[in-house]
Scaffold this motif. Structure first.
Motif, PDB file in Angstrom:
ATOM      1  N   THR A 594       6.654  70.665  79.866  1.00  0.00           N
ATOM      2  CA  THR A 594       5.746  69.734  80.547  1.00  0.00           C
ATOM      3  C   THR A 594       6.367  69.055  81.761  1.00  0.00           C
ATOM      4  O   THR A 594       5.655  68.480  82.580  1.00  0.00           O
ATOM      5  CB  THR A 594       5.266  68.646  79.566  1.00  0.00           C
ATOM      6  OG1 THR A 594       6.404  67.967  79.022  1.00  0.00           O
ATOM      7  CG2 THR A 594       4.451  69.248  78.433  1.00  0.00           C
ATOM      8  N   ALA A 595       7.705  69.086  81.879  1.00  0.00           N
ATOM      9  CA  ALA A 595       8.356  68.459  83.040  1.00  0.00           C
ATOM     10  C   ALA A 595       8.938  69.485  83.997  1.00  0.00           C
ATOM     11  O   ALA A 595       9.596  69.116  84.974  1.00  0.00           O
ATOM     12  CB  ALA A 595       9.461  67.509  82.576  1.00  0.00           C
ATOM     13  N   THR A 613       8.216  63.935  78.413  1.00  0.00           N
ATOM     14  CA  THR A 613       7.118  63.231  79.061  1.00  0.00           C
ATOM     15  C   THR A 613       6.290  62.495  78.020  1.00  0.00           C
ATOM     16  O   THR A 613       6.286  62.851  76.836  1.00  0.00           O
ATOM     17  CB  THR A 613       6.220  64.233  79.803  1.00  0.00           C
ATOM     18  OG1 THR A 613       5.756  65.223  78.868  1.00  0.00           O
ATOM     19  CG2 THR A 613       6.982  64.927  80.914  1.00  0.00           C
ATOM     20  N   THR A 615       2.371  60.206  77.714  1.00  0.00           N
ATOM     21  CA  THR A 615       1.175  59.574  78.270  1.00  0.00           C
ATOM     22  C   THR A 615       0.529  58.790  77.145  1.00  0.00           C
ATOM     23  O   THR A 615      -0.101  59.374  76.261  1.00  0.00           O
ATOM     24  CB  THR A 615       0.194  60.620  78.833  1.00  0.00           C
ATOM     25  OG1 THR A 615       0.880  61.446  79.772  1.00  0.00           O
ATOM     26  CG2 THR A 615      -0.993  59.955  79.496  1.00  0.00           C
ATOM     27  N   SER A 625       2.273  55.638  81.705  1.00  0.00           N
ATOM     28  CA  SER A 625       3.145  56.780  81.998  1.00  0.00           C
ATOM     29  C   SER A 625       4.559  56.488  81.500  1.00  0.00           C
ATOM     30  O   SER A 625       5.126  55.432  81.781  1.00  0.00           O
ATOM     31  CB  SER A 625       3.167  57.026  83.513  1.00  0.00           C
ATOM     32  OG  SER A 625       4.224  57.895  83.873  1.00  0.00           O
ATOM     33  N   PHE A 627       8.498  58.496  81.123  1.00  0.00           N
ATOM     34  CA  PHE A 627       9.321  59.661  81.442  1.00  0.00           C
ATOM     35  C   PHE A 627      10.746  59.338  81.022  1.00  0.00           C
ATOM     36  O   PHE A 627      11.386  58.449  81.583  1.00  0.00           O
ATOM     37  CB  PHE A 627       9.249  59.965  82.944  1.00  0.00           C
ATOM     38  CG  PHE A 627       9.605  61.383  83.305  1.00  0.00           C
ATOM     39  CD1 PHE A 627       9.144  62.448  82.548  1.00  0.00           C
ATOM     40  CD2 PHE A 627      10.383  61.665  84.421  1.00  0.00           C
ATOM     41  CE1 PHE A 627       9.456  63.760  82.892  1.00  0.00           C
ATOM     42  CE2 PHE A 627      10.698  62.972  84.770  1.00  0.00           C
ATOM     43  CZ  PHE A 627      10.230  64.021  84.003  1.00  0.00           C
ATOM     44  N   THR A 645      -0.245  60.017  83.768  1.00  0.00           N
ATOM     45  CA  THR A 645       0.594  60.830  82.892  1.00  0.00           C
ATOM     46  C   THR A 645       2.076  60.606  83.155  1.00  0.00           C
ATOM     47  O   THR A 645       2.470  60.049  84.179  1.00  0.00           O
ATOM     48  CB  THR A 645       0.274  62.322  83.075  1.00  0.00           C
ATOM     49  OG1 THR A 645       0.608  62.711  84.406  1.00  0.00           O
ATOM     50  CG2 THR A 645      -1.195  62.604  82.813  1.00  0.00           C
ATOM     51  N   GLY A 646       2.893  61.085  82.211  1.00  0.00           N
ATOM     52  CA  GLY A 646       4.329  60.877  82.296  1.00  0.00           C
ATOM     53  C   GLY A 646       4.973  61.547  83.478  1.00  0.00           C
ATOM     54  O   GLY A 646       5.516  60.885  84.381  1.00  0.00           O
ATOM     55  N   SER A 647       4.916  62.865  83.524  1.00  0.00           N
ATOM     56  CA  SER A 647       5.563  63.571  84.626  1.00  0.00           C
ATOM     57  C   SER A 647       4.793  63.390  85.919  1.00  0.00           C
ATOM     58  O   SER A 647       5.372  63.437  87.008  1.00  0.00           O
ATOM     59  CB  SER A 647       5.673  65.067  84.298  1.00  0.00           C
ATOM     60  OG  SER A 647       4.383  65.636  84.118  1.00  0.00           O
ATOM     61  N   GLY A 651       7.464  61.143  87.253  1.00  0.00           N
ATOM     62  CA  GLY A 651       8.337  62.289  87.474  1.00  0.00           C
ATOM     63  C   GLY A 651       8.996  62.355  88.833  1.00  0.00           C
ATOM     64  O   GLY A 651      10.219  62.525  88.932  1.00  0.00           O
ATOM     65  N   SER A 720      -0.272  68.095  85.904  1.00  0.00           N
ATOM     66  CA  SER A 720       0.820  67.193  85.569  1.00  0.00           C
ATOM     67  C   SER A 720       1.260  67.255  84.120  1.00  0.00           C
ATOM     68  O   SER A 720       2.383  66.918  83.804  1.00  0.00           O
ATOM     69  CB  SER A 720       0.417  65.753  85.899  1.00  0.00           C
ATOM     70  OG  SER A 720      -0.691  65.355  85.123  1.00  0.00           O
TER      71      SER A 720
END
Length: 722
Positions: A594-595, A613, A615, A625, A627, A645-647, A651, A720
């Motif tokens: 995912t990253a 990651t 979310t 988010s 990361f 979202t995280g990444s 990111g 993402s």
């Protein structure tokens, strides 16, 4: 020989002796009468006057020690300003109590006469601020922002300004090297209160009324070391305040310097990248609500993986600590603390709490192994998981079939962890737990350090929340009466929830455990907790107490008290499981993870990168988010509230921080000359005997433009991932 006969000399001598005796007797009689007059006749009057005499003290504040970064760059030090002060002792000798002098002073300083008079008046229970709460025998500061021209006017016309001084004085300064404010980490100062003076008067380090004390951050944690010891000169004064003589004095002892593990260069990068990430994500639209992301706050932590030392800690929104120097204005205070301020005084790295989302899955994977589920077994990553007529979807409803726990981390598969969390809840007895239920998922979260303070050397750290059975019980007891009053069977949604909570809010249900397994539900974590946990995975399992302070050094550099890293336990899994987690996290940045799209071109063979990651869904708000990443040297965690979202949101910023640390270019080449800190700094800066420090200059961080500017704009959209 004398021709005067002996008989002729005797009468003269006798007469002289008689005269002398009369004089001595008269003097004694006069002295006795005077003593009688003073001690008997007017004794009570003079006793009362003597009682008004006493000893007063004038305090010379100590120069506060500096707060330095790891290379000796001042983050907080002192600067010389022209301070105009007024002596109440001199002013009160004048017929008009000095009103004329203060009015003329106001004209020179460009202030209103009332402003100056208010600053010089003494505080009491009925006097509002501003007023002076220190010793009336202490020179009272009127302003610390006098210009050279104003100071010269006062000095050259000394006859017009009796009792007024304009002298250079050391004043606290927050330097922001390279535009790195480091505001919440440093904290700020304010005058000591009467309550603090009273509380500390019998202790080892009593306060003086002139003291400025740390109110937050490092200024508070290391206040005793930084403050030093003020010089005190004591004067004998009569009941009218007139100085009769000097009694004694204590010399001033400057405060010690605190060296931190913060690197000002990295701090500048972290602050800039966090701010830019939030600014960029606000241009993107939340696909669920259809409105732009608010990205209202965020935090980033850069930590040494092997020691727990904090290299950088940034929190947004932030503030300028210099606003507190010389006393903060009411307008500025309202701006920093009002309802619309979004509370910039909060250090969200240690005080910001949010559901964890998928970054929590390292805990769940470890819990599954502790519960007897092998890491390399195959677990079904279906597109959804059904329980009791409800369906819990995987991210974007994708399925990957049977996969290992390592692959579950790589793809961030929710349904694998839903199933494991549900199964363990059932094995423990469900809503009627067995005696000695293992509660592996909740126990493992606590053992990773969540739900408790990390022990970082910054004040007011929060604990987060692990909603285990005991927490459910305590929460239910605290809210039961309110739920029962609000609840209504068959009422509105809120009334129905309150009704159910009143009856069974103390039960840990299947839904709770399923959500907990992916870091959702009632779980709350902080960035510093997450960074500590991921650093432990990086270093082989040791949980360290995070530290910002690195050493306390005396003003002359002779005495050094190093602050050594302290282990605070170990991860609750064996070395094999830690290695498995490491491999799984490494796959997150490799193709299919995912990253991966955020680490294209990263020199993985030279600097192995691991990441996760997250979310997190927050009730009533947009997603948070997360990361979490680490190399062999550093752990970096970033979070953005209502950022997507995280990444997607965090990111790009995290990648840019790593590029700056190691000197990595867009094509993956490593340029040592551009690397800010390829390895953690070990040596302490050297302080000369005169207190000077040969610190390097810090330039503001200027990021290089990416080759594909559009790539970093693809925030929180389909590509993402989690």
């Amino acid at each position: 020989m004398s021709n005067i006969p002996e008989t002729g000399r005797t009468p003269r001598v006798q007469i002289r002796l008689i005269i002398i005796q009369v004089l001595v007797f008269s003097l004694l009689l006069t002295l006795g009468g005077r003593l009688w007059y003073l001690q008997i006749r007017n004794g009570d009057e003079y006793t009362a006057e003597a009682a008004g005499n006493g000893v007063q003290q004038v305090v010379q504040p100590a120069v506060r020690g500096s707060i330095l970064d790891a290379r000796g760059v001042p983050l907080a030090d002192n600067e010389t300003r022209l301070v105009v002060s007024a002596s109440r002792t001199e002013l009160m000798k004048m017929k008009d109590d000095g009103k004329g002098v203060l009015a003329r002073l106001a004209g020179v300083l460009g202030m209103k006469p009332k402003e100056v008079a208010d600053k010089v008046r003494l505080c009491d229970n009925e006097t509002p601020q501003p007023c002076w709460n220190g010793s009336p025998y202490q020179p009272i500061p009127v302003t610390d922002e006098a210009t050279t021209k104003q100071a010269l006017q006062i000095r050259e016309r000394a006859e017009d300004f009796p009792g007024i001084t304009a002298e250079p004085t050391a004043v606290r300064r927050y330097t922001a090297p390279g535009k790195a404010r480091t505001s919440q980490v440093l904290g700020y100062l304010s005058p000591v209160t009467d309550e603090e003076i009273e509380k500390a008067k019998d202790g080892p380090s009593p306060y003086l009324r002139s003291d400025m004390v740390g109110r937050s951050g490092l200024e508070r944690t290391y206040d005793k070391e930084l403050r030093g010891k003020a010089g005190v000169t004591r004067y004998e004064v009569d009941n009218l305040g007139r100085v009769m003589g000097e009694a004694e004095n204590d010399p001033t002892v400057p405060g010690s310097n605190v060296v931190t593990s913060i690197d000002a260069r990295v701090q500048a990068v972290a602050e800039y990248e966090l701010h830019q990430a939030m600014k960029t994500v606000r241009k993107e639209t939340d696909k669920i609500t259809g409105r732009p992301y608010e990205a209202d706050s965020g935090a980033v932590v850069v930590m040494e993986s092997k020691t727990g030392r904090v290299i950088s800690m940034a929190s947004q929104p932030d503030y300028d600590p210099n606003a507190w120097v010389g006393g903060i204005s009411g307008k500025e205070y309202a701006r920093l603390t009002g309802k619309n301020s979004n509370y910039p005084l909060l250090n969200r790295a240690i005080q910001g709490q949010a559901p964890a989302g998928s970054v929590f899955k390292v805990v769940s994977a470890s819990a599954a192994v502790r519960a007897g589920h092998p890491f390399d077994n195959r677990y079904n990553c279906s597109s959804s998981y059904s329980m009791g007529g409800r369906s819990f979807a995987n991210f974007e409803s994708k399925g990957h079939g049977p996969i290992t726990l390592g692959d579950a981390l790589k793809f961030s598969c929710n349904t694998v962890f839903y199933r494991l969390g549900h199964e363990e809840w059932q094995r423990d007895g469900g809503i009627k737990p067995k005696k000695g239920a293992h509660d592996w998922f909740y126990r493992t979260a606590h053992d990773f350090g969540f739900g408790g303070e990390t022990g970082i050397d910054l004040p007011n750290e929060v604990k987060g929340r692990i909603p285990d059975r005991q927490w459910k019980q305590n929460f239910w007891k605290a809210n039961k009466d309110s739920w029962c009053k609000q609840g209504k069977k068959g009422g509105t949604y809120v009334e129905q929830i309150a009704y159910e909570s009143c009856l069974e809010g103390n039960q840990l249900k299947a839904f709770d455990s399923i959500n907990f397994a992916i870091g959702q539900g009632d779980v709350l974590i902080t960035p510093i907790q997450l960074a500590t946990a991921y650093a432990a995975i990086s270093n082989g399992g040791t949980l360290y107490k995070p530290t910002v302070g690195k050493a306390v050094i005396s003003p002359d550099g002779k005495r050094i008290e190093e602050i050594e890293p302290k282990a605070d336990g170990r991860l609750p899994v064996d070395a094999e499981t830690i290695s498995d987690l490491d491999k799984g996290l490494r796959s997150v940045v490799e193709p299919g993870g995912t990253a991966a799209w955020r680490f294209g071109g990263w020199p993985q063979d030279k600097i192995p990168m691991r990441a996760k990651t997250g979310t997190a869904q927050v009730y009533g708000k947009q997603t948070t988010s997360w990361f979490a990443t680490y190399t062999d040297d550093y752990t970096i965690v970033m979070t953005i509230s209502q950022g997507g979202t995280g990444s997607g949101a965090s990111g790009p910023a995290v990648r840019n921080i790593y590029d700056a640390l190691y000197g990595v270019s867009d094509d993956g080449d490593i340029n040592p000359k551009k690397a800010l800190l390829p390895k953690p700094q070990k040596d302490l800066p050297k302080i000369s005997r005169d207190g000077s420090i040969d610190a390097p200059q810090i330039r503001p961080y200027v990021p290089e433009k990416p080759k594909d500017p559009a790539a970093d704009q693809q925030i929180a959209i389909g590509r993402s991932g989690d």
